[in-house]
Design an enzyme around this catalytic site. Structure first.
Site, PDB file in Angstrom:
ATOM      1  CB  CYS A 116      -0.957   0.007   1.180  1.00 15.83           C
ATOM      2  SG  CYS A 116      -2.239  -1.239   1.006  1.00 15.83           S
ATOM      3  CG  HIS A 256      -3.025   3.669   2.296  1.00 23.41           C
ATOM      4  ND1 HIS A 256      -3.461   3.388   1.023  1.00 23.41           N
ATOM      5  CD2 HIS A 256      -3.133   2.504   3.001  1.00 23.41           C
ATOM      6  CE1 HIS A 256      -3.812   2.119   0.958  1.00 23.41           C
ATOM      7  NE2 HIS A 256      -3.629   1.562   2.138  1.00 23.41           N
ATOM      8  CG  ASN A 286      -6.707  -0.323   0.860  1.00 24.47           C
ATOM      9  OD1 ASN A 286      -6.029   0.200  -0.021  1.00 24.47           O
ATOM     10  ND2 ASN A 286      -6.174  -0.968   1.891  1.00 24.47           N
TER      11      ASN A 286
HETATM   12  O1  UT7 Z   1      -3.902  -1.213   3.374  1.00 20.97           O
HETATM   13  C1  UT7 Z   1      -2.834  -1.395   4.238  1.00 20.97           C
HETATM   14  C2  UT7 Z   1      -2.936  -2.449   5.222  1.00 20.97           C
HETATM   15  N1  UT7 Z   1      -4.259  -2.774   5.723  1.00 20.97           N
HETATM   16  C3  UT7 Z   1      -4.829  -2.111   6.742  1.00 20.97           C
HETATM   17  O2  UT7 Z   1      -4.390  -1.065   7.175  1.00 20.97           O
HETATM   18  C4  UT7 Z   1      -6.073  -2.747   7.362  1.00 20.97           C
HETATM   19  C5  UT7 Z   1      -5.989  -2.732   8.861  1.00 20.97           C
HETATM   20  N2  UT7 Z   1      -7.054  -3.468   9.539  1.00 20.97           N
HETATM   21  C6  UT7 Z   1      -8.358  -3.077   9.529  1.00 20.97           C
HETATM   22  O3  UT7 Z   1      -8.724  -2.104   8.903  1.00 20.97           O
HETATM   23  C7  UT7 Z   1      -9.320  -3.837  10.416  1.00 20.97           C
HETATM   24  O4  UT7 Z   1      -8.619  -4.702  11.259  1.00 20.97           O
HETATM   25  C8  UT7 Z   1     -10.392  -4.671   9.626  1.00 20.97           C
HETATM   26  C9  UT7 Z   1     -11.373  -3.719   8.931  1.00 20.97           C
HETATM   27  C10 UT7 Z   1      -9.725  -5.574   8.618  1.00 20.97           C
HETATM   28  C11 UT7 Z   1     -11.205  -5.521  10.599  1.00 20.97           C
HETATM   29  O5  UT7 Z   1     -11.788  -4.695  11.582  1.00 20.97           O
HETATM   30  P1  UT7 Z   1     -11.591  -4.961  13.135  1.00 20.97           P
HETATM   31  O6  UT7 Z   1     -12.296  -3.889  13.829  1.00 20.97           O
HETATM   32  O7  UT7 Z   1     -10.131  -5.133  13.422  1.00 20.97           O
HETATM   33  O8  UT7 Z   1     -12.379  -6.329  13.315  1.00 20.97           O
HETATM   34  P2  UT7 Z   1     -11.875  -7.692  13.994  1.00 20.97           P
HETATM   35  O9  UT7 Z   1     -11.082  -8.467  13.024  1.00 20.97           O
HETATM   36  O10 UT7 Z   1     -11.285  -7.374  15.329  1.00 20.97           O
HETATM   37  O11 UT7 Z   1     -13.244  -8.415  14.228  1.00 20.97           O
HETATM   38  C12 UT7 Z   1     -14.192  -7.985  15.222  1.00 20.97           C
HETATM   39  C13 UT7 Z   1     -15.422  -8.862  15.107  1.00 20.97           C
HETATM   40  C14 UT7 Z   1     -15.116 -10.363  15.073  1.00 20.97           C
HETATM   41  O12 UT7 Z   1     -16.181 -11.025  15.708  1.00 20.97           O
HETATM   42  P3  UT7 Z   1     -16.059 -11.572  17.214  1.00 20.97           P
HETATM   43  O13 UT7 Z   1     -14.865 -12.490  17.225  1.00 20.97           O
HETATM   44  O14 UT7 Z   1     -15.832 -10.331  18.050  1.00 20.97           O
HETATM   45  O15 UT7 Z   1     -17.361 -12.233  17.439  1.00 20.97           O
HETATM   46  C15 UT7 Z   1     -15.134 -10.697  13.614  1.00 20.97           C
HETATM   47  O16 UT7 Z   1     -15.471 -12.038  13.357  1.00 20.97           O
HETATM   48  O17 UT7 Z   1     -16.086  -8.571  13.866  1.00 20.97           O
HETATM   49  C16 UT7 Z   1     -16.220  -9.788  13.103  1.00 20.97           C
HETATM   50  N3  UT7 Z   1     -16.073  -9.419  11.696  1.00 20.97           N
HETATM   51  C17 UT7 Z   1     -17.113  -9.025  10.933  1.00 20.97           C
HETATM   52  N4  UT7 Z   1     -18.421  -8.874  11.219  1.00 20.97           N
HETATM   53  C18 UT7 Z   1     -19.214  -8.455  10.222  1.00 20.97           C
HETATM   54  C19 UT7 Z   1     -14.934  -9.376  10.937  1.00 20.97           C
HETATM   55  N5  UT7 Z   1     -15.228  -8.957   9.698  1.00 20.97           N
HETATM   56  C20 UT7 Z   1     -16.575  -8.747   9.673  1.00 20.97           C
HETATM   57  C21 UT7 Z   1     -17.454  -8.303   8.678  1.00 20.97           C
HETATM   58  N6  UT7 Z   1     -18.761  -8.169   8.993  1.00 20.97           N
HETATM   59  N7  UT7 Z   1     -17.057  -7.986   7.419  1.00 20.97           N
END
Ligand code: UT7
Length: 332
Positions: A116, A256, A286
């Site tokens: 990225c 970004h 993104n």
């Molecule tokens: O581009 C350069 C590099 N990339 C980045 O900078 C991306 C960085 N990371 C992020 O933006 C975030 O970590 C994500 C958007 C990818 C994920 O968001 P998060 O707030 O970190 O979610 P999480 O992975 O901690 O998941 C929280 C909860 C989980 O459920 P439980 O275990 O709490 O029951 C996930 O299973 O949300 C659940 N979850 C979803 N729920 C609905 C994960 N993805 C989804 C989804 N819809 N799409």
């Protein structure tokens, strides 16, 4: 000898027609518009559809329109760098293919991959050839067909990415404008959190790698988020301090666009108001190498000659960095 600076003298973006909304995604995986909007700020993204269409097909229209609007003949372009993580093929370079598609015959063209951060890495690289006096018209492409490596069965990752092509023209100036300073960083230890497992020399494509879905992006979202939020803010503050820039001196931060929460945290650390931050993540998601130039393109008619602008990115590798530039022209 007069010092040459490298200035952006034109910018163009191009996005495909098809719009993948959060509501459509919610029919493909277990997610919702509400979750995606609150966790990322994204509402929709553009996707390149059609057989045989690759990253060069996103980039070529952007380069063609850039050359037209800046009155540049393809023959005059002496370098083209394509920043991408989704090349048309392993080789030759997508930059060669783009040059061929738009009739650029006299350029030294190659690809650059810093995930990225690819666009800011490429912008700094191209600027050095301008500053040295060896090259006079350098095109920097930032383009990615992220939909080609996104697993649309994996809800945490598929909601983030979109496709886009962009291009900027870099030219020399003797005025105190253009790219003033940059800080670029990388740490390969971060590769465990964000990568594509198969398709490279370590694990060439096989039936097994396809069955195991290893040709898609592997991302540990939370871990990447933690690094992104601190590193992007740290490097943005570092470039301000290094150049004695106060938040009131900055016209715009161009971050970004990976997650709205990362963007807001960076702006807060820099003491920058929301109105000074370019944000269009809600409409494009993104787009990896295209996010920063896609913002600059959309804000092009608001930028004034001399505006101080900070570009900041963080991505796989890990790679990250910031560029301070002084915008080189008034709205055209
Ligand atoms: O581009 C350069 C590099 N990339 C980045 O900078 C991306 C960085 N990371 C992020 O933006 C975030 O970590 C994500 C958007 C990818 C994920 O968001 P998060 O707030 O970190 O979610 P999480 O992975 O901690 O998941 C929280 C909860 C989980 O459920 P439980 O275990 O709490 O029951 C996930 O299973 O949300 C659940 N979850 C979803 N729920 C609905 C994960 N993805 C989804 C989804 N819809 N799409």
């Amino acid at each position: 000898m007069t010092k040459l600076n490298a200035a952006i003298t034109g910018i163009q973006g191009w996005v495909p027609d098809f719009v993948l909304t959060n509501d459509i995604l919610a029919k493909m995986v277990d997610t919702s518009d509400e979750w995606i909007t609150t966790r990322t700020g994204i509402k929709e993204r553009h996707i390149l559809k059609g057989e045989g269409q690759g990253t060069s097909d996103l980039a070529a229209p952007a380069v063609k329109q850039l050359l037209e609007k800046t009155g540049t003949s393809p023959d005059e372009v002496d370098m083209l760098i394509c920043a991408t993580v989704t090349p048309d093929m392993q080789f030759p370079a997508t930059a060669n293919i783009i040059s061929d598609k738009v009739g650029i015959k006299n350029a030294f063209s190659f690809d650059l991959n810093a995930a990225c951060s690819s666009f800011i890495y490429a912008l700094v690289t191209g600027s050095k050839f301008i500053e040295s006096g060896s090259h006079k018209k350098v095109v920097i492409v930032g383009a990615d067909k992220m939909s080609s490596i996104v697993d649309y069965e994996e809800r945490q990752t598929c909601i983030i990415f979109g496709d886009a092509g962009t291009a900027v023209l870099l030219e020399p100036t003797t005025e105190d404008l253009g790219i003033m300073d940059s800080i670029m960083k990388s740490d390969g230890a971060g590769r465990i959190h964000l990568h594509q497992k198969a398709g490279g020399s370590v694990k060439p494509a096989s039936h097994e790698t396809v069955d195991a879905r290893e040709h898609f992006i592997y991302q540990e979202g939370q871990a990447v988020f933690k690094f992104a939020v601190t590193h992007m803010a740290d490097v943005s503050v570092e470039i301000m301090k290094k150049n004695n820039l106060k938040s009131k001196d900055i016209a715009y931060l161009v971050p970004h666009q990976a997650n709205l929460r990362i963007i807001e945290a960076t702006a807060r650390r820099m003491g920058i108001k929301k109105e000074q931050v370019m944000i269009n993540i809600e409409r494009y998601g993104n787009t990896t190498s295209a996010t920063i130039p896609l913002c600059l393109w959309e804000w092009d008619d608001k930028l004034k000659k001399g505006d101080n602008i900070i570009l900041s990115a963080f991505g796989g590798g890990f790679t990250w960095g910031s560029i301070w530039l002084k915008w080189a022209y008034d709205p055209k």
